[in-house]
Motif scaffolding. Sequence first.
Motif, short mmCIF file in Angstrom:
data_model
loop_
_atom_site.label_atom_id
_atom_site.label_comp_id
_atom_site.label_asym_id
_atom_site.label_seq_id
_atom_site.Cartn_x
_atom_site.Cartn_y
_atom_site.Cartn_z
N LEU A 94 48.52 43.39 46.75
CA LEU A 94 49.56 42.59 46.14
C LEU A 94 48.34 41.39 45.39
CD1 LEU A 94 52.12 42.05 48.75
CD2 LEU A 94 52.21 42.96 46.63
N HIS A 95 48.36 41.46 44.03
CA HIS A 95 47.28 40.60 43.25
C HIS A 95 48.08 39.10 43.73
CE1 HIS A 95 45.62 44.18 41.68
NE2 HIS A 95 46.79 44.57 41.35
N ASP A 96 48.97 38.68 42.95
CA ASP A 96 49.47 37.44 42.86
C ASP A 96 49.31 36.52 43.93
OD1 ASP A 96 49.26 38.06 39.90
OD2 ASP A 96 51.31 38.47 39.90
N ASP B 273 54.66 41.76 42.68
CA ASP B 273 53.77 40.88 43.11
C ASP B 273 53.54 39.47 43.01
OD1 ASP B 273 52.48 41.65 40.57
OD2 ASP B 273 50.49 41.08 41.03
N ASP B 274 54.10 39.11 41.73
CA ASP B 274 54.51 37.76 41.47
C ASP B 274 55.72 37.39 42.40
OD1 ASP B 274 53.96 39.22 38.59
OD2 ASP B 274 53.55 37.17 38.08
N ALA B 275 56.57 38.08 42.49
CA ALA B 275 57.81 37.69 43.43
C ALA B 275 57.25 37.33 44.91
CB ALA B 275 58.73 38.97 43.57
N ALA C 77 38.75 45.70 31.21
CA ALA C 77 39.80 44.45 31.25
C ALA C 77 40.96 44.62 32.06
CB ALA C 77 40.38 43.96 29.89
N GLU C 78 41.03 43.23 33.09
CA GLU C 78 42.20 43.22 33.74
C GLU C 78 43.69 42.66 32.82
OE1 GLU C 78 45.22 40.92 35.84
OE2 GLU C 78 43.80 39.99 34.36
N PHE C 79 44.61 43.27 33.51
CA PHE C 79 45.93 43.31 32.67
C PHE C 79 46.32 41.78 32.23
CE2 PHE C 79 50.32 42.28 32.31
CZ PHE C 79 50.61 43.37 31.58
N GLY D 103 37.88 46.76 35.01
CA GLY D 103 39.08 46.48 34.63
C GLY D 103 40.27 47.19 35.24
N ASN D 104 41.36 47.00 35.21
CA ASN D 104 42.64 47.75 35.80
C ASN D 104 43.61 48.31 34.45
OD1 ASN D 104 43.89 45.63 35.28
ND2 ASN D 104 44.79 45.44 37.24
N THR D 105 43.37 47.84 33.47
CA THR D 105 44.06 48.13 32.21
C THR D 105 43.30 48.63 31.09
OG1 THR D 105 45.47 46.20 32.87
CG2 THR D 105 45.60 47.21 30.36
C1 BDR Z 1 48.45 41.29 37.28
O1 BDR Z 1 48.88 42.15 36.56
C2 BDR Z 1 50.25 42.51 36.72
O2 BDR Z 1 50.66 43.57 36.47
C3 BDR Z 1 50.50 41.79 38.07
O3 BDR Z 1 51.60 41.33 38.22
C4 BDR Z 1 49.25 40.94 38.35
O4 BDR Z 1 49.68 39.48 37.75
C5 BDR Z 1 47.15 42.22 38.12
O5 BDR Z 1 46.22 42.84 37.06
#
Ligand code: BDR
Length: 314
Positions: A242-244, A15-17, A167-169, A161-163
């Motif tokens: 796609l987050h980023d 998603d950074d890409a 909390a988010e990653f 969170g997703n991690t």
């Molecule tokens: C974020 O974590 C990464 O895995 C992704 O690239 C995005 O920046 C989403 O939680």
Amino acid sequence: MAPRKIIIDTDPGQDDAFAILLALGSPSELEVVGLTAVAGNVPLSRTARNAQMVLELAGRGDIPVYPGCERPMVRPLFTAEYVHGDSGLDGCELLEPSRPLADRHAVDFIIDTVMAAEPGEITLCPLGPLTNIAMAMVKCPAIVPRIREVVLMGGGFFEGGNTTPAAEFNIFVDPHAAHVVFTSGVKLTMVPIDCTYKAVMTPAWLKRLRAVGTHTAIQAAGMAEFYQEYGNQKFGTDEYPLHDPCVIGYLLRPDLFKGRECHVAIEITSPTTMGMTVVDWWNVTKKPTNCLVLRELDNPPFYELLLERLSRLP
Ligand code: BDR
Ligand code: CA
């Protein structure tokens, strides 16, 4: 109007890409003055190389990539190969970088660029853990008032969170860096998962992307298909966000997003909620606001924009 100058701080990551490609496909609005790599989704050696390879894919190997911090400020590095694959960019065949990494540390590049530019000229776009940005602010606090804005992907409040459940990653990986940035006084916009979960990519859109037929589009579709698999398993649907690219989408089309100025604190002590972004959405604390928190996104025009800009690349 001259294009807005941005530094993308990144840990590619599929998603950074997409975020990098969206920026490169928008040269009349955005000038990417450099990429700074940080450890996050995968270790720094791979994020730095992946950043170079994404630039090569788009025919922009001339943009320098500065390697940054190898680990978070306090905690050990936690990576996400379980999402992005061992390379961080599984799903595509990327070109070998034709140039070496830049011979300067990312933190120094950020400081030098902000200090050499006019005040308010440089926007920072962090797409990974905030280690490089925080280290730059600690090493040279004079950059803070000179930064136009930090627009970051990270955090989550209504979605949790997703991690971890809280909390988010990106914030979980380096909560101390996030604390430095959120308490710095810099003009800050946060694109949390509350917003990015509305940026779901559909199989129909992916088909359209592949049908563009350029090398970049085909490779991007391959990456997205790999990344989508993780989402399919996690959520049991065939749509995954796609987050980023939401960060770059916000710079290009702020009208597609809605949010609110809030006070946001980062949890850095509790083992249970480490890295939580505590958003005072209802202003119950009456603390001064420190961040524009985006929560809504108009999905169809966002994906039209992404497709149109990616189609411009070779
Ligand atoms: C974020 O974590 C990464 O895995 C992704 O690239 C995005 O920046 C989403 O939680
Ligand atoms: Ca990222």
